[in-house]
Every structure is written in structure tokens, then in C-alpha cells.
Design a protein around this motif. Sequence first.
Motif, PDB file in Angstrom:
ATOM      1  N   ARG A  53       0.736  -1.286  -0.091  1.00 59.85           N
ATOM      2  CA  ARG A  53      -0.058  -0.073   0.068  1.00 59.85           C
ATOM      3  C   ARG A  53       0.777   1.319   0.013  1.00 59.85           C
ATOM      4  NH1 ARG A  53      -0.170   2.438   4.966  1.00 59.85           N
ATOM      5  NH2 ARG A  53       0.762   1.300   6.725  1.00 59.85           N
ATOM      6  N   PHE A  54       0.213   2.246  -0.398  1.00 63.48           N
ATOM      7  CA  PHE A  54       1.055   3.641  -0.287  1.00 63.48           C
ATOM      8  C   PHE A  54       0.783   4.426   1.066  1.00 63.48           C
ATOM      9  CE2 PHE A  54       0.204   3.195  -4.567  1.00 63.48           C
ATOM     10  CZ  PHE A  54       1.588   3.359  -5.347  1.00 63.48           C
ATOM     11  N   ILE A  55       1.677   4.837   1.474  1.00 60.73           N
ATOM     12  CA  ILE A  55       1.879   5.386   2.971  1.00 60.73           C
ATOM     13  C   ILE A  55       1.109   6.490   3.018  1.00 60.73           C
ATOM     14  CG2 ILE A  55       3.951   6.562   2.922  1.00 60.73           C
ATOM     15  CD1 ILE A  55       4.352   5.545   5.712  1.00 60.73           C
ATOM     16  N   PHE A  56       0.965   7.376   1.701  1.00 60.91           N
ATOM     17  CA  PHE A  56       0.343   8.735   1.910  1.00 60.91           C
ATOM     18  C   PHE A  56      -1.143   8.510   1.841  1.00 60.91           C
ATOM     19  CE2 PHE A  56       4.475  10.341   0.406  1.00 60.91           C
ATOM     20  CZ  PHE A  56       4.710  11.608   1.216  1.00 60.91           C
ATOM     21  N   GLY A  57      -1.642   7.288   1.773  1.00 62.66           N
ATOM     22  CA  GLY A  57      -3.333   7.192   1.630  1.00 62.66           C
ATOM     23  C   GLY A  57      -3.846   7.759   2.948  1.00 62.66           C
ATOM     24  N   LEU A  58      -5.184   7.455   2.862  1.00 64.46           N
ATOM     25  CA  LEU A  58      -6.048   7.940   4.159  1.00 64.46           C
ATOM     26  C   LEU A  58      -6.042   6.576   4.916  1.00 64.46           C
ATOM     27  CD1 LEU A  58      -9.172   9.476   2.602  1.00 64.46           C
ATOM     28  CD2 LEU A  58      -7.170  11.003   3.888  1.00 64.46           C
ATOM     29  N   ASP A 115      -7.712  12.299  10.577  1.00 59.19           N
ATOM     30  CA  ASP A 115      -7.355  10.992   9.678  1.00 59.19           C
ATOM     31  C   ASP A 115      -5.993  10.509  10.604  1.00 59.19           C
ATOM     32  OD1 ASP A 115      -7.899   9.040   7.577  1.00 59.19           O
ATOM     33  OD2 ASP A 115      -5.998   9.636   7.127  1.00 59.19           O
ATOM     34  N   GLY A 116      -5.177  11.313  10.495  1.00 56.13           N
ATOM     35  CA  GLY A 116      -3.663  11.213  11.277  1.00 56.13           C
ATOM     36  C   GLY A 116      -3.936  10.493  12.734  1.00 56.13           C
ATOM     37  N   LEU A 117      -4.644  11.577  13.607  1.00 53.56           N
ATOM     38  CA  LEU A 117      -5.026  10.951  14.741  1.00 53.56           C
ATOM     39  C   LEU A 117      -5.424   9.424  14.871  1.00 53.56           C
ATOM     40  CD1 LEU A 117      -6.151  14.271  16.247  1.00 53.56           C
ATOM     41  CD2 LEU A 117      -4.027  13.241  16.624  1.00 53.56           C
ATOM     42  N   LEU A 118      -6.362   9.089  13.853  1.00 52.92           N
ATOM     43  CA  LEU A 118      -7.053   7.732  13.947  1.00 52.92           C
ATOM     44  C   LEU A 118      -5.833   6.608  13.876  1.00 52.92           C
ATOM     45  CD1 LEU A 118      -9.542   5.716  13.497  1.00 52.92           C
ATOM     46  CD2 LEU A 118      -9.036   6.139  10.989  1.00 52.92           C
ATOM     47  N   LEU A 119      -4.610   7.004  13.036  1.00 49.57           N
ATOM     48  CA  LEU A 119      -3.610   6.000  13.202  1.00 49.57           C
ATOM     49  C   LEU A 119      -3.071   5.924  14.346  1.00 49.57           C
ATOM     50  CD1 LEU A 119      -2.163   7.498   9.646  1.00 49.57           C
ATOM     51  CD2 LEU A 119      -3.532   5.524  10.015  1.00 49.57           C
ATOM     52  N   LEU A 120      -2.856   6.887  15.380  1.00 53.02           N
ATOM     53  CA  LEU A 120      -2.283   6.653  16.441  1.00 53.02           C
ATOM     54  C   LEU A 120      -2.496   5.487  17.384  1.00 53.02           C
ATOM     55  CD1 LEU A 120      -1.724  10.599  17.430  1.00 53.02           C
ATOM     56  CD2 LEU A 120       0.026   8.926  16.202  1.00 53.02           C
ATOM     57  N   PRO A 121      -3.831   5.257  17.614  1.00 50.81           N
ATOM     58  CA  PRO A 121      -4.117   3.919  18.462  1.00 50.81           C
ATOM     59  C   PRO A 121      -3.580   2.737  17.999  1.00 50.81           C
ATOM     60  CG  PRO A 121      -6.154   5.537  18.224  1.00 50.81           C
ATOM     61  CD  PRO A 121      -5.060   5.943  17.376  1.00 50.81           C
ATOM     62  N   PHE A 122      -3.528   2.794  16.874  1.00 52.78           N
ATOM     63  CA  PHE A 122      -3.257   1.411  16.005  1.00 52.78           C
ATOM     64  C   PHE A 122      -1.644   1.525  15.968  1.00 52.78           C
ATOM     65  CE2 PHE A 122      -7.211   2.164  14.412  1.00 52.78           C
ATOM     66  CZ  PHE A 122      -7.882   1.164  14.757  1.00 52.78           C
ATOM     67  N   ARG A 123      -0.747   2.673  16.509  1.00 52.61           N
ATOM     68  CA  ARG A 123       0.569   2.364  16.518  1.00 52.61           C
ATOM     69  C   ARG A 123       1.161   2.579  15.237  1.00 52.61           C
ATOM     70  NH1 ARG A 123       2.543   0.066  22.050  1.00 52.61           N
ATOM     71  NH2 ARG A 123       0.801   0.463  23.246  1.00 52.61           N
TER      72      ARG A 123
END
Length: 165
Positions: A53-58, A115-123
Motif C-alpha cells: 500500500r501507499f503510505i500517503f493514503g488515508l 485521519d492522522g490521529l486515527l492512526l495513533l491508537p493502531f501505533r
Amino acid sequence: MSLGPGAFPQPAGASDPRVPVIRRMRRGAGWFLTIAVLSGVNALLEIFDAKIRFIFGLGITQAVDAIGHGGGQNGMIATMAVDGLFIVMLILCSRWAKAGSQGAFVGGMIAYALDGLLLLPFRMWLDAAVHGYALYLIWQGYVAARELAQMQQAAAPGLSQPTLP
């Protein structure tokens, strides 16, 4: 005969001080489109069970894709609809921001920051850091949009939206 700077005709807009500001604004706005395209590619890669996957996605499309993937065909249809909604939102932000809309910049940056904050709980630290980098570049476009609006206001008081060359 002398070949000084005045010997060749200048391209249209070359002496316009707004041109570099407009370029910076459009470069920042272009990140919305880049993120939208890469999110769409990521969604397709998820549908076809690719392991890349691309890292710049949502991040939200990644979460929706993971949930929908387990739901069979109905889940995939819902996933494509939700992914499409977010991708269209980014495309519209890109289009409006390139036209000078500060609101499109702000709304798009808020959505992308959430959207970036959503990534934090998943480390997903690297993904969140890339979100921060993209937000910085979009911010540069927003600053340029504000600068362009100020230049336009100084040149023609009373206009609410900048006119682009």
C-alpha cells in the motif's frame, strides 16, 4: 545591438508578483489530489488482497477496507462507497484550494489531521508522521492562499475571492 534583459519579450505574467505565490498555493493544494489518488489505489489494492500500500493514503479508508473485507460482497460494496466519499471530498478540496479557497484548505487540513490521529491508537507511527509531513506541505499552500488574498485585497479593495491569472 545589445542583448540585455529587455531584448527578449517576457512571458505573460513573468513580472506579476502573484505568480510564485499562486504556484506555492497550487502545490500545497495538489497534495489533496495526491492523497486522494493514492487512497484510491490503496482501496483497489485491498480489494485484490495485495500486500502492499501507499503510505500517503488515508487511514480511514484503511480502517473501512479492513472492516469491509470481512463482510463479503456486501461489505466490499459499502467499503467502496465510503472510500469513494472520502476520495471525492479530497478531490473537491484540491479543486477548490487550487482556486484560492482558504476554507477548502482549512477543512481539508482538519479532516486529514483527524485521519492522522486515527492512526495513533493502531501505533502506525510512520503513517502518522507522513500525515504530518503532508499537512505541513498543505499548510504552505494555505499560507500562500492567504498571502494571495492579501495581495488581491491591497490591489483591489472589496473583492472577496482572489482572481488568478
